[in-house]
Design an enzyme around this catalytic site. Sequence first.
Site, mmCIF file in Angstrom:
data_model
loop_
_atom_site.group_PDB
_atom_site.id
_atom_site.type_symbol
_atom_site.label_atom_id
_atom_site.label_comp_id
_atom_site.label_asym_id
_atom_site.label_seq_id
_atom_site.Cartn_x
_atom_site.Cartn_y
_atom_site.Cartn_z
ATOM 1 N N ILE A 38 0.620 -1.435 -0.070
ATOM 2 C CA ILE A 38 -0.307 -0.315 0.117
ATOM 3 C C ILE A 38 1.129 1.301 -0.155
ATOM 4 C CG2 ILE A 38 -2.109 -1.101 0.941
ATOM 5 C CD1 ILE A 38 -1.295 0.469 4.027
ATOM 6 N N ASP A 39 0.778 2.045 -0.169
ATOM 7 C CA ASP A 39 1.273 3.326 -1.027
ATOM 8 C C ASP A 39 1.200 4.051 0.513
ATOM 9 O OD1 ASP A 39 0.664 3.896 -3.660
ATOM 10 O OD2 ASP A 39 -1.628 4.710 -3.387
ATOM 11 N N LYS A 40 3.208 4.639 0.527
ATOM 12 C CA LYS A 40 3.358 5.380 1.355
ATOM 13 C C LYS A 40 2.491 5.989 2.690
ATOM 14 C CE LYS A 40 6.651 9.134 3.314
ATOM 15 N NZ LYS A 40 7.539 9.444 2.882
#
Length: 316
Positions: free
Chosen positions: A142-144
């Site tokens: 999942i994105d930062k």
Amino acid sequence: MSLGVSIIEATISEAQDGMRLDKALADLVPDLSRERLKALIVEGQVTTSGRALNPSMKVAAGQAFAIAVPPPVEAEAVAQDIPLAIVHEDAELIVIDKPAGLVVHPAAGNLDGTLVNALLHHCQGQLSGIGGVARPGIVHRIDKDTSGLLVVAKSDRAHEGLARQFKDHSIDRLYAAIVYGVPQPGAGMVDTWIGRSDADRKKMAVHREGRGKHAVTHYRTVQKLRGAALVECRLETGRTHQVRVHMAHLGHPLIGDPVYGRERKGFKSILETLGFKRQALHAKRLGFIHPVTGEALSFDSQLPADMQELLSELHV
């Protein structure tokens, strides 16, 4: 040719006539960034008729170039003592509740301080090697600046079993998002194709059928807010930035999204007061079949404090 080197052939079209070489090739080879192409040109990996080239040279329609792309060399991640919120762990896998701001695996610009570095310390190096030396155990990410649940494989058999479930879309993934405006209708399905944006290669975009990858999101409005809404998104597929792209496509981008959403009138002071500096997105549920035991597992994560505060501030 060196072992592992791939050759990409590109021919300048009428549209690229007169362009700089690096820019023209970036248009023709979307899988390589302009900076990467520039470096390859400087390193002598881009040739035409045996001539030496430079990134700024002007090209002409019909010119043919060969691009030699060496295989990427991954830097081995190092173990670091970084606190982890562990939801579940057994001999085969581990489920983490990732905070916003934590990068999943090392990459250019983030060579340490990542989830992988933390996992190597916690698991004492016992992670599946299928993902490579820089991404041990990583089955999905999942994105930062997205918070929430993800599963990591500790064994190769767990990695392979989980990867199959992600591929056949049998993983249960539910996201909570706070979006600008209130979607109409309040629930529905977004069924599109997602690929790299033509305008900005760092972004994803909705494309015509057959271009990119098929992406399906089911959404439901959970709570109407002041100029916004809390929405749940269930992923049928798992494409890069899928929720962010699909909600923006509906005209309801995520609050705080620096890439797919423009700050709307009346929200700037609220976000500044709260110190809210990320897309309002949280992976709240993750369910799958244990790849070794066959047990059905499901995990839920509460909204993190920053999204709770944003909800309270926007409460009608």
